[in-house]
Design a protein around this motif. Structure first.
Motif, PDB file in Angstrom:
ATOM      1  N   ILE A   1      36.625  60.350  26.397  1.00 27.64           N
ATOM      2  CA  ILE A   1      36.933  61.593  25.699  1.00 27.64           C
ATOM      3  C   ILE A   1      37.351  61.295  24.264  1.00 27.64           C
ATOM      4  CG2 ILE A   1      39.330  61.649  26.475  1.00 27.64           C
ATOM      5  CD1 ILE A   1      38.876  64.772  26.770  1.00 27.64           C
ATOM      6  N   ALA A   2      37.028  62.221  23.356  1.00 29.65           N
ATOM      7  CA  ALA A   2      37.360  62.040  21.942  1.00 29.65           C
ATOM      8  C   ALA A   2      38.864  61.908  21.762  1.00 29.65           C
ATOM      9  CB  ALA A   2      36.829  63.213  21.123  1.00 29.65           C
ATOM     10  N   ASP A   3      39.246  61.029  20.843  1.00 28.05           N
ATOM     11  CA  ASP A   3      40.650  60.773  20.559  1.00 28.05           C
ATOM     12  C   ASP A   3      40.837  60.683  19.055  1.00 28.05           C
ATOM     13  OD1 ASP A   3      43.359  60.146  21.102  1.00 28.05           O
ATOM     14  OD2 ASP A   3      42.912  58.012  20.877  1.00 28.05           O
ATOM     15  N   GLU A   4      41.701  61.514  18.521  1.00 33.96           N
ATOM     16  CA  GLU A   4      42.024  61.524  17.094  1.00 33.96           C
ATOM     17  C   GLU A   4      40.784  61.683  16.208  1.00 33.96           C
ATOM     18  OE1 GLU A   4      44.553  58.273  16.060  1.00 33.96           O
ATOM     19  OE2 GLU A   4      45.948  58.713  17.686  1.00 33.96           O
ATOM     20  N   ARG A   5      39.797  62.389  16.696  1.00 33.04           N
ATOM     21  CA  ARG A   5      38.582  62.752  15.961  1.00 33.04           C
ATOM     22  C   ARG A   5      37.697  61.580  15.547  1.00 33.04           C
ATOM     23  NH1 ARG A   5      38.500  68.060  14.112  1.00 33.04           N
ATOM     24  NH2 ARG A   5      37.069  67.450  12.469  1.00 33.04           N
ATOM     25  N   THR A   6      38.138  60.330  15.707  1.00 33.87           N
ATOM     26  CA  THR A   6      37.364  59.201  15.189  1.00 33.87           C
ATOM     27  C   THR A   6      36.902  58.208  16.244  1.00 33.87           C
ATOM     28  OG1 THR A   6      39.366  57.931  14.781  1.00 33.87           O
ATOM     29  CG2 THR A   6      38.535  59.291  12.963  1.00 33.87           C
ATOM     30  N   GLN A   7      37.376  58.345  17.472  1.00 34.42           N
ATOM     31  CA  GLN A   7      37.037  57.363  18.496  1.00 34.42           C
ATOM     32  C   GLN A   7      37.067  58.024  19.867  1.00 34.42           C
ATOM     33  OE1 GLN A   7      40.062  54.493  17.871  1.00 34.42           O
ATOM     34  NE2 GLN A   7      41.715  55.800  18.527  1.00 34.42           N
ATOM     35  N   PHE A   8      36.724  57.249  20.880  1.00 32.87           N
ATOM     36  CA  PHE A   8      36.780  57.726  22.250  1.00 32.87           C
ATOM     37  C   PHE A   8      37.738  56.838  23.038  1.00 32.87           C
ATOM     38  CE2 PHE A   8      32.742  59.376  20.815  1.00 32.87           C
ATOM     39  CZ  PHE A   8      32.728  60.649  21.368  1.00 32.87           C
ATOM     40  N   GLN A   9      38.406  57.442  24.010  1.00 32.77           N
ATOM     41  CA  GLN A   9      39.294  56.685  24.878  1.00 32.77           C
ATOM     42  C   GLN A   9      38.873  56.915  26.319  1.00 32.77           C
ATOM     43  OE1 GLN A   9      43.169  58.324  24.028  1.00 32.77           O
ATOM     44  NE2 GLN A   9      43.128  59.615  25.831  1.00 32.77           N
ATOM     45  N   ASP A  10      39.255  55.992  27.177  1.00 39.55           N
ATOM     46  CA  ASP A  10      38.923  56.091  28.590  1.00 39.55           C
ATOM     47  C   ASP A  10      39.551  57.349  29.180  1.00 39.55           C
ATOM     48  OD1 ASP A  10      39.685  54.631  31.647  1.00 39.55           O
ATOM     49  OD2 ASP A  10      37.649  54.857  30.885  1.00 39.55           O
ATOM     50  N   LEU A  11      38.826  58.010  30.028  1.00 37.83           N
ATOM     51  CA  LEU A  11      39.283  59.268  30.613  1.00 37.83           C
ATOM     52  C   LEU A  11      40.535  59.080  31.470  1.00 37.83           C
ATOM     53  CD1 LEU A  11      38.116  62.099  30.382  1.00 37.83           C
ATOM     54  CD2 LEU A  11      36.978  61.734  32.530  1.00 37.83           C
ATOM     55  N   ASP A  12      40.700  57.922  32.079  1.00 36.54           N
ATOM     56  CA  ASP A  12      41.856  57.676  32.943  1.00 36.54           C
ATOM     57  C   ASP A  12      43.189  57.814  32.215  1.00 36.54           C
ATOM     58  OD1 ASP A  12      40.247  57.167  35.153  1.00 36.54           O
ATOM     59  OD2 ASP A  12      40.064  55.044  34.649  1.00 36.54           O
ATOM     60  N   THR A  13      43.209  57.591  30.917  1.00 35.84           N
ATOM     61  CA  THR A  13      44.457  57.644  30.161  1.00 35.84           C
ATOM     62  C   THR A  13      44.921  59.061  29.871  1.00 35.84           C
ATOM     63  OG1 THR A  13      43.319  57.532  28.032  1.00 35.84           O
ATOM     64  CG2 THR A  13      43.967  55.436  29.043  1.00 35.84           C
ATOM     65  N   LEU A  14      44.076  60.063  30.147  1.00 36.10           N
ATOM     66  CA  LEU A  14      44.404  61.439  29.769  1.00 36.10           C
ATOM     67  C   LEU A  14      44.444  62.392  30.962  1.00 36.10           C
ATOM     68  CD1 LEU A  14      45.015  62.815  27.069  1.00 36.10           C
ATOM     69  CD2 LEU A  14      42.645  63.562  27.014  1.00 36.10           C
ATOM     70  N   LEU A  15      44.415  61.874  32.169  1.00 37.12           N
ATOM     71  CA  LEU A  15      44.414  62.750  33.346  1.00 37.12           C
ATOM     72  C   LEU A  15      45.793  63.353  33.553  1.00 37.12           C
ATOM     73  CD1 LEU A  15      42.205  60.658  35.769  1.00 37.12           C
ATOM     74  CD2 LEU A  15      41.549  62.627  34.402  1.00 37.12           C
TER      75      LEU A  15
ATOM     76  N   ALA B   1      35.899  70.129  24.061  1.00 35.58           N
ATOM     77  CA  ALA B   1      36.106  68.708  24.351  1.00 35.58           C
ATOM     78  C   ALA B   1      34.789  67.964  24.139  1.00 35.58           C
ATOM     79  CB  ALA B   1      36.603  68.505  25.769  1.00 35.58           C
ATOM     80  N   ASP B   2      34.851  66.840  23.440  1.00 37.89           N
ATOM     81  CA  ASP B   2      33.692  65.962  23.243  1.00 37.89           C
ATOM     82  C   ASP B   2      33.862  64.722  24.112  1.00 37.89           C
ATOM     83  OD1 ASP B   2      32.722  67.719  21.385  1.00 37.89           O
ATOM     84  OD2 ASP B   2      33.198  66.491  19.644  1.00 37.89           O
ATOM     85  N   PHE B   3      32.755  64.343  24.769  1.00 40.68           N
ATOM     86  CA  PHE B   3      32.753  63.186  25.645  1.00 40.68           C
ATOM     87  C   PHE B   3      31.629  62.248  25.252  1.00 40.68           C
ATOM     88  CE2 PHE B   3      34.515  66.632  28.130  1.00 40.68           C
ATOM     89  CZ  PHE B   3      35.605  66.050  28.751  1.00 40.68           C
ATOM     90  N   ARG B   4      31.801  60.995  25.573  1.00 38.75           N
ATOM     91  CA  ARG B   4      30.714  60.015  25.545  1.00 38.75           C
ATOM     92  C   ARG B   4      30.480  59.641  27.001  1.00 38.75           C
ATOM     93  NH1 ARG B   4      29.330  54.648  25.226  1.00 38.75           N
ATOM     94  NH2 ARG B   4      27.544  54.261  23.881  1.00 38.75           N
ATOM     95  N   VAL B   5      29.246  59.808  27.457  1.00 37.72           N
ATOM     96  CA  VAL B   5      28.904  59.605  28.859  1.00 37.72           C
ATOM     97  C   VAL B   5      27.967  58.414  28.962  1.00 37.72           C
ATOM     98  CG1 VAL B   5      27.944  60.685  30.919  1.00 37.72           C
ATOM     99  CG2 VAL B   5      28.998  62.115  29.155  1.00 37.72           C
ATOM    100  N   GLU B   6      28.279  57.483  29.845  1.00 36.34           N
ATOM    101  CA  GLU B   6      27.405  56.339  30.105  1.00 36.34           C
ATOM    102  C   GLU B   6      26.888  56.435  31.521  1.00 36.34           C
ATOM    103  OE1 GLU B   6      28.733  52.394  29.241  1.00 36.34           O
ATOM    104  OE2 GLU B   6      29.846  53.074  27.479  1.00 36.34           O
TER     105      GLU B   6
END
Length: 140
Positions: free
Chosen positions: A54-68, A78-83
């Motif tokens: 999930i997007a974090d601070e508009r400039t990077q992505f963080q693992d989803l587990d850290t925001l549950l 919400a912006d996501f990067r999906v692999e």
């Protein structure tokens, strides 16, 4: 709080709606994160794994587990990067078959959730329609 990635592509490959409220789609994405299925292919067993960031601070992505739990910490957009990773499972070793990456934006539209998908790069054999099928199958 909105989770926007400032470099989300201006032109998307696909936009569609999910017939679920925004919070339900967030919960569905959280359930899908870091899951896998195994199917039998022509060469043997193939493991298909899905990972969300999930997007974090508009400039990077963080693992989803850290925001549950997501539904309590994300609102409106919400912006996501999906692999989507595919691996051939053989008795001797695991062989990577393909890795596909997508950008996914979900937008709260009341009873519906608007989704925008853009492929990240040209690698892999899947396209935005494959991600749409996966999301619709899991969330509707």
């Amino acid at each position: 709080m909105r989770r926007i990635y400032h470099r989300f592509p201006q032109s998307v490959d696909l936009d569609f709606e999910l017939n679920r409220p925004f919070r339900e789609v967030l919960n569905c994405i959280a359930r899908m994160h870091d899951t896998h299925t195994t199917t039998r292919g022509a060469d043997g067993l193939v493991k298909e794994r899905i990972l969300f960031q999930i997007a974090d601070e508009r400039t990077q992505f963080q693992d989803l587990d850290t925001l549950l739990p997501l539904a309590e910490k994300v609102s409106e957009v919400a912006d996501f990067r999906v692999e989507l990773q595919r691996t051939l499972l053989t008795p001797e070793k695991r062989l990577p078959v393909s890795e596909n990456a997508f950008f996914l934006r979900i937008v709260d539209k009341g009873r519906l959730t608007e989704c925008y998908v853009a492929k990240d790069g040209h690698h892999g054999d899947l396209d935005a329609m494959n991600l749409r099928r996966i999301l619709k199958g899991a969330c509707e």
